[in-house]
Design a protein around this motif. Structure first.
Motif, PDB file in Angstrom:
ATOM      1  N   TYR A  54       5.018   1.469  11.299  1.00 43.31           N
ATOM      2  CA  TYR A  54       5.775   1.423  10.023  1.00 43.31           C
ATOM      3  C   TYR A  54       5.955   2.863   9.549  1.00 43.31           C
ATOM      4  O   TYR A  54       4.975   3.610   9.413  1.00 43.31           O
ATOM      5  CB  TYR A  54       5.041   0.554   8.992  1.00 43.31           C
ATOM      6  N   ASP A  55       7.194   3.218   9.298  1.00 37.85           N
ATOM      7  CA  ASP A  55       7.559   4.602   9.018  1.00 37.85           C
ATOM      8  C   ASP A  55       6.850   5.134   7.767  1.00 37.85           C
ATOM      9  O   ASP A  55       6.951   4.553   6.685  1.00 37.85           O
ATOM     10  CB  ASP A  55       9.078   4.664   8.833  1.00 37.85           C
ATOM     11  N   LYS A  56       6.172   6.273   7.932  1.00 34.02           N
ATOM     12  CA  LYS A  56       5.366   6.800   6.823  1.00 34.02           C
ATOM     13  C   LYS A  56       6.219   7.277   5.653  1.00 34.02           C
ATOM     14  O   LYS A  56       5.825   7.138   4.494  1.00 34.02           O
ATOM     15  CB  LYS A  56       4.464   7.925   7.330  1.00 34.02           C
ATOM     16  N   GLU A  57       7.384   7.818   5.968  1.00 31.51           N
ATOM     17  CA  GLU A  57       8.270   8.246   4.880  1.00 31.51           C
ATOM     18  C   GLU A  57       8.755   7.042   4.076  1.00 31.51           C
ATOM     19  O   GLU A  57       8.832   7.089   2.846  1.00 31.51           O
ATOM     20  CB  GLU A  57       9.487   8.953   5.470  1.00 31.51           C
ATOM     21  N   TYR A  58       9.084   5.981   4.781  1.00 34.86           N
ATOM     22  CA  TYR A  58       9.535   4.774   4.081  1.00 34.86           C
ATOM     23  C   TYR A  58       8.411   4.212   3.210  1.00 34.86           C
ATOM     24  O   TYR A  58       8.653   3.743   2.091  1.00 34.86           O
ATOM     25  CB  TYR A  58      10.009   3.704   5.073  1.00 34.86           C
ATOM     26  N   ILE A  59       7.197   4.243   3.729  1.00 37.80           N
ATOM     27  CA  ILE A  59       6.056   3.744   2.941  1.00 37.80           C
ATOM     28  C   ILE A  59       5.941   4.538   1.639  1.00 37.80           C
ATOM     29  O   ILE A  59       5.803   3.970   0.547  1.00 37.80           O
ATOM     30  CB  ILE A  59       4.743   3.822   3.766  1.00 37.80           C
ATOM     31  N   ALA A  60       6.052   5.852   1.754  1.00 35.20           N
ATOM     32  CA  ALA A  60       5.959   6.710   0.561  1.00 35.20           C
ATOM     33  C   ALA A  60       7.113   6.410  -0.400  1.00 35.20           C
ATOM     34  O   ALA A  60       6.920   6.343  -1.623  1.00 35.20           O
ATOM     35  CB  ALA A  60       5.966   8.173   0.983  1.00 35.20           C
ATOM     36  N   GLU A  61       8.299   6.202   0.147  1.00 33.95           N
ATOM     37  CA  GLU A  61       9.475   5.916  -0.699  1.00 33.95           C
ATOM     38  C   GLU A  61       9.321   4.580  -1.430  1.00 33.95           C
ATOM     39  O   GLU A  61       9.674   4.465  -2.595  1.00 33.95           O
ATOM     40  CB  GLU A  61      10.754   5.888   0.153  1.00 33.95           C
ATOM     41  N   VAL A  62       8.819   3.571  -0.729  1.00 32.43           N
ATOM     42  CA  VAL A  62       8.645   2.255  -1.372  1.00 32.43           C
ATOM     43  C   VAL A  62       7.662   2.382  -2.538  1.00 32.43           C
ATOM     44  O   VAL A  62       7.882   1.822  -3.618  1.00 32.43           O
ATOM     45  CB  VAL A  62       8.133   1.195  -0.369  1.00 32.43           C
ATOM     46  N   LYS A  63       6.605   3.157  -2.331  1.00 25.43           N
ATOM     47  CA  LYS A  63       5.601   3.290  -3.398  1.00 25.43           C
ATOM     48  C   LYS A  63       6.211   3.963  -4.631  1.00 25.43           C
ATOM     49  O   LYS A  63       5.976   3.548  -5.763  1.00 25.43           O
ATOM     50  CB  LYS A  63       4.386   4.064  -2.879  1.00 25.43           C
ATOM     51  N   LYS A  64       7.030   5.002  -4.386  1.00 28.50           N
ATOM     52  CA  LYS A  64       7.685   5.693  -5.508  1.00 28.50           C
ATOM     53  C   LYS A  64       8.630   4.737  -6.229  1.00 28.50           C
ATOM     54  O   LYS A  64       8.669   4.668  -7.453  1.00 28.50           O
ATOM     55  CB  LYS A  64       8.499   6.894  -4.975  1.00 28.50           C
ATOM     56  N   LEU A  65       9.400   4.016  -5.428  1.00 29.62           N
ATOM     57  CA  LEU A  65      10.380   3.073  -5.964  1.00 29.62           C
ATOM     58  C   LEU A  65       9.699   1.989  -6.798  1.00 29.62           C
ATOM     59  O   LEU A  65      10.153   1.647  -7.902  1.00 29.62           O
ATOM     60  CB  LEU A  65      11.109   2.448  -4.767  1.00 29.62           C
ATOM     61  N   ALA A  66       8.602   1.455  -6.288  1.00 29.95           N
ATOM     62  CA  ALA A  66       7.882   0.386  -6.994  1.00 29.95           C
ATOM     63  C   ALA A  66       7.384   0.898  -8.342  1.00 29.95           C
ATOM     64  O   ALA A  66       7.470   0.205  -9.356  1.00 29.95           O
ATOM     65  CB  ALA A  66       6.723  -0.111  -6.140  1.00 29.95           C
ATOM     66  N   GLN A  67       6.911   2.135  -8.337  1.00 30.47           N
ATOM     67  CA  GLN A  67       6.410   2.722  -9.584  1.00 30.47           C
ATOM     68  C   GLN A  67       7.554   2.877 -10.594  1.00 30.47           C
ATOM     69  O   GLN A  67       7.427   2.510 -11.750  1.00 30.47           O
ATOM     70  CB  GLN A  67       5.791   4.078  -9.280  1.00 30.47           C
ATOM     71  N   ARG A  68       8.680   3.420 -10.079  1.00 31.54           N
ATOM     72  CA  ARG A  68       9.841   3.624 -10.941  1.00 31.54           C
ATOM     73  C   ARG A  68      10.358   2.314 -11.531  1.00 31.54           C
ATOM     74  O   ARG A  68      10.733   2.248 -12.688  1.00 31.54           O
ATOM     75  CB  ARG A  68      10.949   4.268 -10.093  1.00 31.54           C
ATOM     76  N   GLU A  69      10.354   1.279 -10.728  1.00 28.92           N
ATOM     77  CA  GLU A  69      10.885  -0.027 -11.160  1.00 28.92           C
ATOM     78  C   GLU A  69       9.823  -0.899 -11.829  1.00 28.92           C
ATOM     79  O   GLU A  69      10.083  -2.051 -12.172  1.00 28.92           O
ATOM     80  CB  GLU A  69      11.453  -0.792  -9.952  1.00 28.92           C
ATOM     81  N   ASN A  70       8.605  -0.338 -11.947  1.00 30.66           N
ATOM     82  CA  ASN A  70       7.516  -1.090 -12.559  1.00 30.66           C
ATOM     83  C   ASN A  70       7.187  -2.393 -11.820  1.00 30.66           C
ATOM     84  O   ASN A  70       6.945  -3.424 -12.436  1.00 30.66           O
ATOM     85  CB  ASN A  70       7.888  -1.409 -14.011  1.00 30.66           C
ATOM     86  N   ILE A  71       7.228  -2.320 -10.507  1.00 27.51           N
ATOM     87  CA  ILE A  71       6.892  -3.482  -9.676  1.00 27.51           C
ATOM     88  C   ILE A  71       5.519  -3.227  -9.064  1.00 27.51           C
ATOM     89  O   ILE A  71       5.313  -2.201  -8.411  1.00 27.51           O
ATOM     90  CB  ILE A  71       7.927  -3.680  -8.548  1.00 27.51           C
ATOM     91  N   SER A  72       4.610  -4.150  -9.307  1.00 27.97           N
ATOM     92  CA  SER A  72       3.275  -3.948  -8.741  1.00 27.97           C
ATOM     93  C   SER A  72       3.255  -4.441  -7.286  1.00 27.97           C
ATOM     94  O   SER A  72       3.682  -5.567  -6.998  1.00 27.97           O
ATOM     95  CB  SER A  72       2.267  -4.667  -9.638  1.00 27.97           C
ATOM     96  N   ILE A  73       2.826  -3.576  -6.393  1.00 24.57           N
ATOM     97  CA  ILE A  73       2.754  -3.989  -4.982  1.00 24.57           C
ATOM     98  C   ILE A  73       1.372  -3.683  -4.410  1.00 24.57           C
ATOM     99  O   ILE A  73       0.673  -2.795  -4.892  1.00 24.57           O
ATOM    100  CB  ILE A  73       3.815  -3.294  -4.083  1.00 24.57           C
ATOM    101  N   LYS A  74       1.008  -4.419  -3.388  1.00 29.36           N
ATOM    102  CA  LYS A  74      -0.195  -4.131  -2.611  1.00 29.36           C
ATOM    103  C   LYS A  74       0.256  -3.373  -1.370  1.00 29.36           C
ATOM    104  O   LYS A  74       1.441  -3.360  -1.036  1.00 29.36           O
ATOM    105  CB  LYS A  74      -0.891  -5.414  -2.176  1.00 29.36           C
TER     106      LYS A  74
END
Ligand code: HPA
Length: 183
Positions: free
Chosen positions: A71-91
């Motif tokens: 799983y692409d590490k850059e994509y993982i980092a981007e999803v985490k940023k995006l989730a924070q920005r959109e206020n979506i809680s993810i595991k």
């Protein structure tokens, strides 16, 4: 397995270089709840018939491809940023593949926890293996549709799995939409 991964190879031939995969999964990690979205950081493929068995398709990739971090590490980092920005809680965790089609026993779930799995499902790993072989960058999400077998008194049912994926779909759409913009 050849049939399962055929679409990934067709996508590759069409020039696709990034793939978003999604699945429904049962929880193993006790911190997870029905309705959670888990960003897949890695997977356990030990129980998955390897789709690369047989003559190597050199036109897609090498005989012994590296699978350390599919799983692409850059994509993982981007999803985490995006989730924070959109206020979506993810595991964020490890997905384990089992063939199914029966659900797990309670003892299976305990064993998989010891192996380091956070959730379990019956898909994704073959496709991601073929994608990694072909050099496609992957981003993956699991919708936690139920607590793993034995973690509650409820019996597992496919209808419950389908219903509870409905609950997380709007957040998942937002994450996928955001990722499509940067991929
Ligand atoms: N186990 C395996 N696959 C699944 C599950 C589960 O509990 N939930 C959704 N897909």
């Amino acid at each position: 397995m050849q049939e399962v991964v055929l679409p990934v190879r067709v996508l590759k031939r069409l020039g696709v270089s990034s793939l978003i995969v999604t699945n429904a999964a049962g929880s193993i990690n006790n911190d997870y709840d029905k309705g959670d979205i888990m960003l897949i950081k890695n997977h356990i493929s030990l129980f998955c018939p390897n789709p690369l068995i047989g003559r190597n398709m050199e036109e897609f990739g090498e005989r012994f491809p590296d699978m350390t971090f599919p799983y692409d590490k850059e994509y993982i980092a981007e999803v985490k940023k995006l989730a924070q920005r959109e206020n979506i809680s993810i595991k964020e965790g490890v997905y384990c593949y089992l063939t199914g089609p029966s659900y797990e026993t309670a003892a299976d779930i305990s064993a998989l926890r010891v192996l380091g799995a956070d959730c379990v499902g019956m898909s994704t790993v073959p496709e991601v293996t073929a994608a990694a072989h072909a050099g496609i960058r992957v981003c993956g999400f699991s919708c936690i549709s139920n607590k793993g077998a034995g973690l509650t008194d409820e019996k597992l049912s496919h209808q419950d799995v389908v219903n509870s994926c409905e609950d997380s779909k709007n957040d998942l759409y937002k994450l996928i939409d955001g990722m499509l913009k940067i991929m």
